[in-house]
Design a protein around this motif. Structure first.
Motif, PDB file in Angstrom:
ATOM      1  N   HIS A  37      15.747  92.908  30.427  1.00 28.82           N
ATOM      2  CA  HIS A  37      16.762  92.287  31.129  1.00 28.82           C
ATOM      3  C   HIS A  37      16.768  92.095  32.826  1.00 28.82           C
ATOM      4  O   HIS A  37      16.846  91.258  33.559  1.00 28.82           O
ATOM      5  CB  HIS A  37      18.249  92.785  30.944  1.00 28.82           C
ATOM      6  CG  HIS A  37      19.167  92.573  31.957  1.00 28.82           C
ATOM      7  ND1 HIS A  37      19.916  91.375  32.125  1.00 28.82           N
ATOM      8  CD2 HIS A  37      19.641  93.326  33.025  1.00 28.82           C
ATOM      9  CE1 HIS A  37      20.846  91.469  32.989  1.00 28.82           C
ATOM     10  NE2 HIS A  37      20.751  92.683  33.585  1.00 28.82           N
ATOM     11  N   GLN A  81      17.387  84.049  29.541  1.00 29.65           N
ATOM     12  CA  GLN A  81      18.084  84.810  28.442  1.00 29.65           C
ATOM     13  C   GLN A  81      18.256  86.163  28.926  1.00 29.65           C
ATOM     14  O   GLN A  81      18.401  87.097  28.106  1.00 29.65           O
ATOM     15  CB  GLN A  81      17.114  84.498  27.344  1.00 29.65           C
ATOM     16  CG  GLN A  81      17.078  83.277  26.790  1.00 29.65           C
ATOM     17  CD  GLN A  81      16.525  83.201  25.525  1.00 29.65           C
ATOM     18  OE1 GLN A  81      15.175  83.880  25.354  1.00 29.65           O
ATOM     19  NE2 GLN A  81      16.844  82.447  24.383  1.00 29.65           N
ATOM     20  N   ARG A  82      18.646  86.314  30.076  1.00 27.89           N
ATOM     21  CA  ARG A  82      18.802  87.644  30.656  1.00 27.89           C
ATOM     22  C   ARG A  82      19.935  88.304  30.053  1.00 27.89           C
ATOM     23  O   ARG A  82      20.370  89.525  29.674  1.00 27.89           O
ATOM     24  CB  ARG A  82      19.065  87.840  32.135  1.00 27.89           C
ATOM     25  CG  ARG A  82      17.642  87.440  32.820  1.00 27.89           C
ATOM     26  CD  ARG A  82      17.508  87.675  34.320  1.00 27.89           C
ATOM     27  NE  ARG A  82      18.497  88.614  34.775  1.00 27.89           N
ATOM     28  CZ  ARG A  82      19.356  88.805  35.613  1.00 27.89           C
ATOM     29  NH1 ARG A  82      19.793  87.723  36.331  1.00 27.89           N
ATOM     30  NH2 ARG A  82      20.062  89.710  36.283  1.00 27.89           N
ATOM     31  N   ASP A  83      21.076  87.284  29.734  1.00 26.09           N
ATOM     32  CA  ASP A  83      22.099  87.766  29.106  1.00 26.09           C
ATOM     33  C   ASP A  83      22.325  88.279  27.841  1.00 26.09           C
ATOM     34  O   ASP A  83      22.929  89.045  27.474  1.00 26.09           O
ATOM     35  CB  ASP A  83      23.359  86.690  29.384  1.00 26.09           C
ATOM     36  CG  ASP A  83      23.765  86.458  30.782  1.00 26.09           C
ATOM     37  OD1 ASP A  83      23.526  87.353  31.821  1.00 26.09           O
ATOM     38  OD2 ASP A  83      24.473  85.320  30.895  1.00 26.09           O
ATOM     39  N   SER A 117      20.883  91.760  27.858  1.00 25.04           N
ATOM     40  CA  SER A 117      21.954  92.706  28.546  1.00 25.04           C
ATOM     41  C   SER A 117      22.957  92.866  27.402  1.00 25.04           C
ATOM     42  O   SER A 117      23.185  94.340  27.061  1.00 25.04           O
ATOM     43  CB  SER A 117      22.796  92.130  29.764  1.00 25.04           C
ATOM     44  OG  SER A 117      23.529  92.832  29.889  1.00 25.04           O
ATOM     45  N   THR A 118      23.497  91.809  26.742  1.00 21.33           N
ATOM     46  CA  THR A 118      24.424  92.136  25.769  1.00 21.33           C
ATOM     47  C   THR A 118      23.658  93.005  24.398  1.00 21.33           C
ATOM     48  O   THR A 118      24.442  93.796  24.094  1.00 21.33           O
ATOM     49  CB  THR A 118      24.923  90.723  25.209  1.00 21.33           C
ATOM     50  OG1 THR A 118      25.464  89.935  26.282  1.00 21.33           O
ATOM     51  CG2 THR A 118      25.653  90.771  23.987  1.00 21.33           C
ATOM     52  N   SER A 169      32.002  95.146  37.924  1.00 20.61           N
ATOM     53  CA  SER A 169      31.616  93.806  37.959  1.00 20.61           C
ATOM     54  C   SER A 169      30.507  93.661  39.098  1.00 20.61           C
ATOM     55  O   SER A 169      29.465  92.966  39.083  1.00 20.61           O
ATOM     56  CB  SER A 169      32.375  92.778  37.797  1.00 20.61           C
ATOM     57  OG  SER A 169      33.218  92.975  39.138  1.00 20.61           O
ATOM     58  N   ASN A 195      27.607  95.590  38.372  1.00 22.22           N
ATOM     59  CA  ASN A 195      26.726  95.295  37.142  1.00 22.22           C
ATOM     60  C   ASN A 195      26.060  93.844  37.692  1.00 22.22           C
ATOM     61  O   ASN A 195      25.003  93.535  36.732  1.00 22.22           O
ATOM     62  CB  ASN A 195      27.875  94.941  36.136  1.00 22.22           C
ATOM     63  CG  ASN A 195      27.213  94.886  34.900  1.00 22.22           C
ATOM     64  OD1 ASN A 195      26.430  95.782  34.543  1.00 22.22           O
ATOM     65  ND2 ASN A 195      27.737  93.945  33.890  1.00 22.22           N
ATOM     66  N   ARG A 196      26.542  93.184  38.445  1.00 20.53           N
ATOM     67  CA  ARG A 196      25.673  91.845  39.050  1.00 20.53           C
ATOM     68  C   ARG A 196      24.227  92.239  39.547  1.00 20.53           C
ATOM     69  O   ARG A 196      23.403  91.382  39.480  1.00 20.53           O
ATOM     70  CB  ARG A 196      26.112  91.038  39.915  1.00 20.53           C
ATOM     71  CG  ARG A 196      27.639  90.208  39.202  1.00 20.53           C
ATOM     72  CD  ARG A 196      28.233  89.275  40.348  1.00 20.53           C
ATOM     73  NE  ARG A 196      28.918  89.704  41.282  1.00 20.53           N
ATOM     74  CZ  ARG A 196      29.920  90.184  41.574  1.00 20.53           C
ATOM     75  NH1 ARG A 196      30.762  89.842  40.357  1.00 20.53           N
ATOM     76  NH2 ARG A 196      30.644  90.741  42.501  1.00 20.53           N
ATOM     77  N   LYS A 198      20.578  93.380  38.918  1.00 20.55           N
ATOM     78  CA  LYS A 198      19.928  93.573  37.671  1.00 20.55           C
ATOM     79  C   LYS A 198      19.112  94.995  37.536  1.00 20.55           C
ATOM     80  O   LYS A 198      19.056  95.555  36.715  1.00 20.55           O
ATOM     81  CB  LYS A 198      19.194  92.436  37.320  1.00 20.55           C
ATOM     82  CG  LYS A 198      18.067  92.011  38.518  1.00 20.55           C
ATOM     83  CD  LYS A 198      17.311  90.795  38.128  1.00 20.55           C
ATOM     84  CE  LYS A 198      16.209  90.623  39.079  1.00 20.55           C
ATOM     85  NZ  LYS A 198      15.367  89.560  38.820  1.00 20.55           N
ATOM     86  N   GLN A 202      21.493  97.684  36.692  1.00 17.75           N
ATOM     87  CA  GLN A 202      21.883  97.666  35.426  1.00 17.75           C
ATOM     88  C   GLN A 202      20.741  98.156  34.553  1.00 17.75           C
ATOM     89  O   GLN A 202      20.910  98.741  33.561  1.00 17.75           O
ATOM     90  CB  GLN A 202      22.652  96.286  35.110  1.00 17.75           C
ATOM     91  CG  GLN A 202      22.971  96.121  33.648  1.00 17.75           C
ATOM     92  CD  GLN A 202      23.670  94.883  33.375  1.00 17.75           C
ATOM     93  OE1 GLN A 202      23.065  93.773  34.218  1.00 17.75           O
ATOM     94  NE2 GLN A 202      24.438  94.544  32.439  1.00 17.75           N
TER      95      GLN A 202
END
Length: 243
Positions: A148, A154-156, A159-160, A216, A219-220, A222, A225
């Motif tokens: 990620h 497709q980073r989200d 992450s998910t 948040s 978390n933005r 990267k 995270q």
């Protein structure tokens, strides 16, 4: 039992991991898939070898722990790619992580652990085996978070996926600790005495919860995270191989 067979299995798995990493680095997804499958099958042969020889699942030690963790990581990588497709950054970090885990065991005794009487107890088996299973989940999650960090598309998804994997790993590790508490209760009388083991388990859960509850505005980022998502996997691997 062939004395050198664990060493042969270890080097075969390591060789598959090297070829897998080279194929991923060369952006050859089909060839990567072939070597990933071969790595999984070789690891499975090692797990079956352990079960047949000693009549129990892998528990700990350089050979048993490394082969089992790498086997589960391979299965998780295969399932993730089947559901969401080939993710270049993820497969690179996953293959590199597998290779590092294996190479860190180089020079250590590649043999089965002695069959102590306590290994016949169900709670002992669950405690040790589920710790290895949790380590595989958290290492897999680390690969997803690192992917990620550098992936542009497709980073989200990564992450998910990483967050869900860490939560699953936390549940598996909690089950391991529960089994360990029953083992202590049945054998030593005090299942919740504070110890270095409980302290390290608390740190592991804290690291996972930090990832899942980053504000948040943090978390933005990267990089933050990605690094925070990698820490639980690193910590549990240190616990298993260097504790």
């Amino acid at each position: 039992m062939i004395p050198d067979l664990p060493l042969v299995i270890y080097w075969l798995v390591t060789g598959m991991a090297v070829l897998e990493l080279l194929a991923a680095g060369a952006h050859l997804p089909n060839l990567y898939g072939v070597f990933l499958t071969l790595r999984i099958c070789t690891c499975l042969a090692g797990v079956v070898f352990i079960a047949v020889c000693v009549g129990r699942p892998p528990l700990f030690g350089p050979f048993e722990a490394a082969i089992y963790i790498v086997f589960v990581m391979g299965v998780l990588a295969r399932v993730f790619q089947k559901n969401w497709g080939y993710q270049t950054a993820f497969v690179l970090f996953n293959s590199l992580g597998v290779l590092i885990i294996l190479l860190l065991q180089q020079g250590k005794p590649m043999a089965l652990n002695e069959d102590y009487f306590m290994y016949g107890n169900l709670w002992v088996n669950l405690f040790f085996n589920l710790r290895l299973l949790a380590a595989a989940f958290l290492a897999h999650g680390a690969s997803q978070y690192l992917g990620h960090m550098v992936e542009k598309e497709q980073r989200d998804l990564l992450s998910t996926g990483g967050r869900n994997t860490l939560l699953a790993g936390a549940c598996v590790y909690l089950t391991s600790e529960w089994a360990g508490s029953l083992w202590c209760l049945n054998w030593f009388g005090d299942s919740w005495q504070w110890s270095r083991g409980f302290f390290k388990a608390s740190i592991l859960f804290l690291l996972i919860m930090v990832v899942c509850h980053l504000p948040s505005f943090i978390n933005r980022n990267k990089r933050i995270q990605g690094i925070s998502g990698m820490l639980p996997g690193l910590f549990i691997l240190w616990m298993i191989f260097y504790h």
